[in-house]
Scaffold this motif. Sequence first.
Motif, PDB file in Angstrom:
ATOM      1  N   ASN A 188       0.848  -1.141   0.099  1.00  0.00           N
ATOM      2  CA  ASN A 188      -0.086   0.020  -0.078  1.00  0.00           C
ATOM      3  C   ASN A 188       1.000   1.321   0.000  1.00  0.00           C
ATOM      4  N   THR A 192      -0.897   7.760   5.707  1.00  0.00           N
ATOM      5  CA  THR A 192      -2.029   8.043   6.558  1.00  0.00           C
ATOM      6  C   THR A 192      -1.441   8.444   7.806  1.00  0.00           C
ATOM      7  N   GLN A 197      -0.845   4.197   9.485  1.00  0.00           N
ATOM      8  CA  GLN A 197      -0.737   3.069   8.640  1.00  0.00           C
ATOM      9  C   GLN A 197      -0.113   3.275   7.627  1.00  0.00           C
ATOM     10  N   ASN A 198       0.564   2.417   7.240  1.00  0.00           N
ATOM     11  CA  ASN A 198       1.249   2.139   5.815  1.00  0.00           C
ATOM     12  C   ASN A 198       2.120   3.559   5.190  1.00  0.00           C
TER      13      ASN A 198
HETATM   14  C1  LIG Z   1      -4.459   1.439   1.652  1.00  0.00           C
HETATM   15  O1  LIG Z   1      -4.142   2.176   2.887  1.00  0.00           O
HETATM   16  C2  LIG Z   1      -5.194   3.263   2.921  1.00  0.00           C
HETATM   17  C3  LIG Z   1      -5.051   4.201   4.139  1.00  0.00           C
HETATM   18  O2  LIG Z   1      -4.951   3.345   5.421  1.00  0.00           O
HETATM   19  C4  LIG Z   1      -6.531   2.726   2.873  1.00  0.00           C
HETATM   20  O3  LIG Z   1      -7.661   3.738   2.949  1.00  0.00           O
HETATM   21  C5  LIG Z   1      -6.767   1.836   1.896  1.00  0.00           C
HETATM   22  O4  LIG Z   1      -8.018   1.237   1.827  1.00  0.00           O
HETATM   23  C6  LIG Z   1      -5.790   0.839   1.759  1.00  0.00           C
HETATM   24  N1  LIG Z   1      -5.908   0.042   0.591  1.00  0.00           N
HETATM   25  C7  LIG Z   1      -6.149  -1.318   0.376  1.00  0.00           C
HETATM   26  C8  LIG Z   1      -5.973  -2.017  -0.934  1.00  0.00           C
HETATM   27  O5  LIG Z   1      -5.799  -2.158   1.457  1.00  0.00           O
END
Ligand SMILES: *[C@@H]1O[C@H](CO)[C@@H](O)[C@H](O)[C@H]1NC(C)=O
Length: 394
Positions: A188, A192, A197-198
């Motif tokens: 990802n 955020t 996250q990520n």
């Molecule tokens: C990737 O991270 C974002 C932010 O946390 C989230 O909104 C999104 O759903 C994530 N994408 C997937 C495919 O998990």
Amino acid sequence: MPLDMSLRLPVALLAAAAITRAQTYTLQQDLAGAKFLSAFKYNESAIDFNNFGNVHFLSQAAAVAANLTYVDASGHVIIKVDNTTSGAGDPTFGRNTVYLESNELMDIGSLLIFDANHIPFGCSVWPSLFTQGQIWPAQGEIDIIENVNLETANRFSLHVGSSSCVQPTSVASNQTGTITTAAGSISNCTVTPATGQNTIGCVTTETKPNSYGSGFASQGGGVFAMLWDLSGIVFWYFPRGSVPSDIGGTASPDPTTWGKASAWYPASSCDPSTVFGPQIITLYTDICGAFAGVPSLFTATCGQVAPNCSVLVPDPTNYNDAYWDINYLRVFTNQAATASASASASAASHSASTTGGGGGSGGASGTGGASSLSHLGRAGWVVVALVGVAAVAL
Ligand SMILES: *[C@@H]1O[C@H](CO)[C@@H](O)[C@H](O)[C@H]1NC(C)=O
Ligand SMILES: *[C@@H]1O[C@H](CO)[C@@H](O)[C@H](O)[C@H]1NC(C)=O
Ligand SMILES: *[C@@H]1O[C@H](CO)[C@@H](O)[C@H](O)[C@H]1NC(C)=O
Ligand SMILES: *[C@@H]1O[C@H](CO)[C@@H](O)[C@H](O)[C@H]1NC(C)=O
Ligand SMILES: *[C@@H]1O[C@H](CO)[C@@H](O)[C@H](O)[C@H]1NC(C)=O
Ligand SMILES: *[C@@H]1O[C@H](CO)[C@@H](O)[C@H](O)[C@H]1NC(C)=O
């Protein structure tokens, strides 16, 4: 030497079948020597607010006076971290260096080619060449060269504001690099800061040898290329001696002949035209801070050298390899329209923190800043990246 055409053609044809990629490009920016140095603004700052490093980013006049940016006798661009000043006994010592941001913006349809003989490395050292939108992270960030300490492989990555940008693990068959931030079938790219996250981004690590560190320098460096077009975002790395013959001149290169990329972020899972805005080319070197200074990451390659990152900063002899030696940076475009607005929005942020001439951010303020999630911009992602990296490392 270039790869033999008979070996390259089949790969090129395969790629061309699936990816709509231009085969002719026009040279838009040709930056070498003095022209390279005049193509960037020096983002002066006594404090590294974004990444909490032990650095002091100088103004252009101060950097030139200190001999930190110059063109050497061979015409190479040298961009250094100060390796003559001792910071012993000064708890707020920030080592002098520069933070460069391009005057011109780079638009979609661009192919950036960067040829260097030496990229900064060493315990506590954190170089990066990346592009970023004027509004971060809403207009995205594309990381071309980045790693820390005595790591040996370059990391490519994206950091974006959009919540729908990922690198699918299925690209593994179409890239030579290794995805190092996968969670299930995706990596990802979304930043955020509010939730933590990520924020490490979607990283693909180079697998060809000597893409970073002393190995890169001792082989005579090499070339990195990044293509941002409607097919997605693609990265290549070529060690000196394996650089394709159509790279190095000002004539149109043809990336469809370069073979499998090191890293590929296809448009089907990250829309390159909406997730990214016009990009500022950015180059600098940090020290310690939110990546090189993370205890687990520092000890991973420098645990035998020092107990922690900050203890290295006062001694200038630790920074003899903390310099960029650059042959050129060229931006080609496949768009008819080559007009590029000036990066005026970013200029507004340049005056934020030019007080405290002698000071820099010490280890203590770095730690304090890193615990806060309220910072804006790159500060946000890095803060959370600490958590993400630590988790990955465990
Ligand atoms: C990737 O991270 C974002 C932010 O946390 C989230 O909104 C999104 O759903 C994530 N994408 C997937 C495919 O998990
Ligand atoms: C320029 O430096 C300041 C101070 O470190 C920082 O807040 C700002 O984000 C930088 N600008 C960019 C575009 O990174
Ligand atoms: C800057 O430093 C380089 C090498 O460190 C040296 O070759 C050059 O002469 C210096 N230039 C000035 C103006 O001092
Ligand atoms: C990998 O490349 C092949 C051939 O170009 C293409 O058919 C396939 O869709 C690509 N796979 C992914 C995951 O993009
Ligand atoms: C780093 O190590 C030195 C030497 O052991 C120690 O004095 C210092 O307190 C340590 N700094 C941090 C931030 O842990
Ligand atoms: C600083 O580093 C350069 C290489 O970038 C080296 O040539 C020079 O000797 C070093 N200066 C000192 C004082 O060690």
